[in-house]
Design an enzyme around this catalytic site. Structure first.
Site, PDB file in Angstrom:
ATOM      1  CG  ASP A  95      -6.939 -37.080  -2.673  1.00 40.03           C
ATOM      2  OD1 ASP A  95      -7.291 -38.068  -3.348  1.00 40.03           O
ATOM      3  OD2 ASP A  95      -6.758 -37.133  -1.450  1.00 40.03           O
ATOM      4  CG  ASP A  98      -1.590 -40.945 -10.674  1.00 36.22           C
ATOM      5  OD1 ASP A  98      -0.911 -41.338  -9.697  1.00 36.22           O
ATOM      6  OD2 ASP A  98      -1.848 -41.669 -11.650  1.00 36.22           O
ATOM      7  CB  VAL A  99       1.399 -39.235  -5.747  1.00 40.49           C
ATOM      8  CG1 VAL A  99       0.591 -38.260  -4.910  1.00 40.49           C
ATOM      9  CG2 VAL A  99       1.039 -40.688  -5.451  1.00 40.49           C
ATOM     10  CG  MET A 158      -3.266 -38.055   9.300  1.00 43.53           C
ATOM     11  SD  MET A 158      -2.119 -39.287   9.957  1.00 43.53           S
ATOM     12  CE  MET A 158      -1.149 -39.656   8.503  1.00 43.53           C
ATOM     13  CB  THR A 193      -6.614 -47.822  10.780  1.00 43.05           C
ATOM     14  OG1 THR A 193      -7.453 -46.738  11.175  1.00 43.05           O
ATOM     15  CG2 THR A 193      -5.191 -47.334  10.592  1.00 43.05           C
ATOM     16  CE1 TYR A 239       1.359 -48.167   4.677  1.00 44.94           C
ATOM     17  CE2 TYR A 239       2.212 -49.210   6.648  1.00 44.94           C
ATOM     18  CZ  TYR A 239       1.642 -48.120   6.022  1.00 44.94           C
ATOM     19  OH  TYR A 239       1.356 -46.994   6.746  1.00 44.94           O
ATOM     20  CG  ASN A 257      -1.338 -37.647   4.172  1.00 42.45           C
ATOM     21  OD1 ASN A 257      -1.176 -38.095   5.306  1.00 42.45           O
ATOM     22  ND2 ASN A 257      -2.500 -37.739   3.534  1.00 42.45           N
ATOM     23  CB  THR A 288      -7.161 -42.843   9.059  1.00 47.25           C
ATOM     24  OG1 THR A 288      -6.494 -44.076   8.757  1.00 47.25           O
ATOM     25  CG2 THR A 288      -6.263 -41.930   9.865  1.00 47.25           C
TER      26      THR A 288
END
Length: 247
Positions: free
Chosen positions: A37, A60-61, A18, A190, A152, A87, A187
């Site tokens: 990313d 790396d978030v 996405m 999923t 999640y 995201n 995506t």
């Protein structure tokens, strides 16, 4: 004029799925886009595909020093940041009994801590730009409960709350913060083997009788990133084909 003309955007998890669709749409609408990313190979490939208006920066978030470096590199390349799309995310499909503390903490670190760190560190850059829009990708799992995705769900509820807190805090600086709550989207996430059966069951419950295509979510993200949503902040935007009405 393009809807994001002259704006600088950072999209986490932008190398594929996405996030890549968001990035392409943003470039098409005139933005300069940083694809942030961990996947360097895919990230560079996506940036190359999108041309001079896009650049890849490894991120790396969950690493605060990575965020500091990303903000600096983005400003040096394109100028102050106007848009942040948080995201990046993961999902673990296990019962609470089978979810390890490591599973839970890893999910929280990426889905929740990553959003917090992104908002925290982008603020100074958006102040320089004198405006900003932060779009946090949550989920309908941030609004209702379901079995076998406790980590999640906890993280996505947290994103919803963080969004509301930041919206109030950042408003005096002209910075808006909203959350997007997609339902089932086609995506790579999923289509993972461990969630495939659950997704099929969910699809049958959707009043519109289909999953969303990523572009349909990107259109909503674009609206929130643009000045068209200038009076919307601290709000949940649901795009789920009516699924939440059945839960």
């Amino acid at each position: 004029m393009a809807r994001l003309e002259g704006k600088v955007a950072v999209i986490t998890g932008g190398a594929g799925g996405m996030g890549k669709v968001h990035a392409k749409l943003f470039v098409d609408e005139g933005a300069k886009v940083v694809i942030a990313d961990l996947g360097a190979s895919d990230g560079k490939k996506t940036a190359d595909e999108l041309g001079d208006q896009a650049v890849f920066i490894e991120l790396d978030v969950t690493d605060e020093s990575n965020w500091t470096k990303l903000i600096e590199e983005t400003e040096n390349k394109f100028g102050p940041i106007n848009i942040l799309v948080n995201n990046a995310g993961i999902v673990v499909s296990k019962s609470i009994e089978d979810t390890s503390l490591e599973d839970f903490r890893k999910t929280s670190m990426i889905n929740q801590d990553g959003v917090f760190l992104g908002m925290k560190h982008v603020l100074s850059s958006m102040k320089k730009a004198d405006n900003g829009s932060i779009v946090n990708i949550s989920s309908i799992s941030g609004m209702v409960g379901s079995a076998n995705t406790s980590a999640y769900i906890a993280s996505k509820f947290a994103v919803r709350g963080l969004t509301k807190a930041a919206a109030v805090e950042f408003a005096p600086h002209g910075i808006r913060v909203n959350s997007v709550h997609p339902g089932t989207i086609r995506t790579p996430m999923t289509e993972q083997e461990d969630v495939r059966e659950m997704v099929k069951e969910l699809e049958q419950k959707i009043p519109l009788k289909r999953m969303a295509e990523p572009q349909e979510i990107s259109n909503l993200v674009l609206y929130l990133a643009s000045d068209e949503s200038s009076y919307s902040t601290g709000t949940e935007f649901v795009a789920d084909g009516g699924l939440i009405q059945q839960m």
